[in-house]
Structure formats: structure tokens, C-alpha cells
Write a protein that holds these residues in place. Structure first.
Motif: not given
Ligand code: MN
Length: 287
Positions: A85, A90, A93, A141, A221, A256-257
Motif C-alpha cells: 500500500v 489506496h 480504501e 493492481e 485506477q 494506487c486506489e
């Protein structure tokens, strides 16, 4: 230079919209010896191979990038290192959905430590991702993939980027659930790298690259590498204080988120500024 492996293990260089077959450049590789040094042979000898590619590229046969099947630009990493992370949004979340994300995703990156993915999980975009646990949630991801170019041990942040051979798009696929990260991120095809390696000399600031991932055209993303919590320099320096980094080692530098699940039939459309684009299909595994 943009260097790739494509089709039936041809060595390629990407020039504009074309990939050219420069497999003949491999003649500069020394004969394989046993026991060979750990690490990727091409990356280990990249300077010599690049020079040879330079003499071949003009007369080399080409085909459109859109018609090539890209394999991973690295074949034999001694390790695939993951950074947990590494983007604030991110972190948010993950904190907001503890039911999905394991308790190991807590605290600073330094507290969590780095993690390793199996080297056998590595594929290129043309292979796609095959879901190992079709009935469980598996997430995409997108990450900046960093490839180490030369042996690095206890290097300083100041010159850490000089150890980088180049960069590529990476997917750190992950099964959600309670198991250890190394279990959930290591099935075959759960590490995707591609479509080619862009050598470090072409990327003046790797800490300022737009990145995005769409699934079937829907934006999931989007971020920029400048928003990383732990910088690329720090990642290399820290990792090198833990284990010797070898040519071809891959650092997946954090997502990232916007992570979310994929299902068979999905196509993940990944883009990172200056590094290109790769479309990665999702396939059903054996139940
Ligand atoms: Mn990741």
C-alpha cells in the motif's frame, strides 16, 4: 530503447509503431555456464546487447506492435519484490474495507515490510491472467514495474536510480483473503510485466508518470507515480539493505486506489505514460 521478447521468443526493439526482430543481437551473450549467476541473462548483459541492437535495427524485419504477442521483458529474475500500500488513497480504501483486505495491510510500509512473489508467477501481457480461485475475489493492481540493472547492496538513495535498467507496466494480481501475501500473489500468471522494457535513460523522472487501468473500457485506477508514499529511490535503497538486488530483479512499486475484482472474459487495459499500453485478458482457471 524499448526492448522486448515477442512471438516465439524473438528479441525485439520497438521503433515507433513497429517491433523489429533483433534476435541476432543475442550472439553477444556469453555461453551459459553451470552454475550460472543468479539473475536475468539479457539484463545482466544489457549494455552489450543494446550496442549490438544498435547495429542491427536499421535492417531488421519489423511488424506492427498491434500484431505482436508480447512476453515478459524479464525472464529470470532472482526475485519479484512487492511494496505494500504505497498510495495514500489506496491506504484509505483498504482501511474502509477491512472485510476484504487482510489485517497485514496495516501500519507504515516500513512496519509492514516488503514482500516477495514467486518468480514462476511472471508472464507477459499476451499470456493473460488465469484465475486460480475462480470463486474467490481476485483484484487487479496496476503498478510501475522497476527492473534492476546491476548488483546493488546497501546502496544510498542518492544514487539508487543508477541501478535501474528500465521500467515497464506491471500487474500485481492478488487473491483476496486471509492467507499470506506470498500465497495470494504467487499463482501462475499473477505477475504481469510488459509490454516492453523502456530503458532508464529514456525516463528522466520515473517519479512523475501518469498511470491508469481500465476494465473493459471502464476507468478503475488512475494516479501518478509522484503520489507514492515511499519513493522509488527509497524502495531500492531499503530493499538493497535487506537483500542483494541482482540484474533482472523486479520491484512492483505499489498500486494506487481503485483496485477491484476481475472475472473471466475481462480485459485490463493498462497504461503508464512513456512506457506504453498493454491489454491483458482474464481467463478462467480450473475450478
Ligand atoms: Mn501491489
Amino acid at each position: 530503447m524499448k526492448i522486448c521478447w515477442f512471438d516465439d521468443n524473438k528479441l525485439g526493439v520497438v521503433v515507433g509503431d513497429e517491433v523489429r526482430d533483433v534476435s541476432a543481437a543475442l550472439r553477444v551473450l556469453p555461453p551459459a555456464a553451470y552454475p550460472g549467476p543468479l539473475g536475468d541473462r539479457l539484463i545482466t548483459h544489457l549494455d552489450a546487447v543494446r550496442a549490438e541492437i544498435g547495429t542491427l535495427v536499421e535492417g531488421a524485419a519489423g511488424k506492427p506492435v498491434s500484431q505482436a504477442r508480447f512476453l515478459s521483458p524479464v525472464n529470470q529474475p532472482s526475485k519479484i519484490i512487492g511494496v505494500p500500500v504505497n498510495f495514500l488513497k489506496h491506504v484509505e480504501e483498504v482501511d474502509a474495507d477491512r472485510g476484504t483486505f487482510a489485517d497485514t495491510y496495516r501500519g507504515s510500509i516500513e512496519n509492514q515490510g516488503l514482500f516477495l512473489k514467486s518468480c514462476s508467477s511472471l508472464v507477459g501481457p499476451s499470456a493473460g491472467v488465469t484465475l486460480r480461485f475462480p470463486s474467490r475475489r481476485t483484484d487487479h493492481e496496476i503498478e510501475l514495474g522497476l527492473v534492476i540493472g546491476r548488483r546493488a547492496s546497501h546502496v544510498s538513495e542518492d544514487n539508487a536510480l543508477s541501478y535501474v535498467a528500465g521500467y515497464a507496466l506491471a500487474l500485481d494480481m492478488v487473491l483476496r483473503g486471509p492467507e499470506d501475501r506470498s500465497f495470494r500473489k504467487s499463482p501462475d500468471s499473477y505477475s504481469v510485466l510488459g509490454p516492453w522494457l523502456t530503458t532508464a535513460d529514456e525516463i528522466l523522472d520515473p517519479q512523475a508518470l501518469e498511470m491508469s487501468l481500465r476494465v473493459n473500457g471502464e476507468l478503475r485506477q488512475r494516479s501518478n507515480t509522484r503520489l507514492m508514499i515511499m519513493s522509488l529511490k527509497r524502495q531500492i535503497a531499503w530493499a538493497s539493505s535487506l537483500y542483494t538486488l541482482l540484474p533482472g530483479d523486479i520491484i512492483m512499486t505499489g498500486t494506487c486506489e481503485g483496485v477491484g475484482p476481475v472475472v473471466p472474459g475481462d480485459v485490463m487495459e493498462c497504461e503508464i505514460e512513456r512506457l506504453g499500453r498493454m491489454d491483458v485478458g482474464v481467463h478462467a482457471g480450473q475450478p
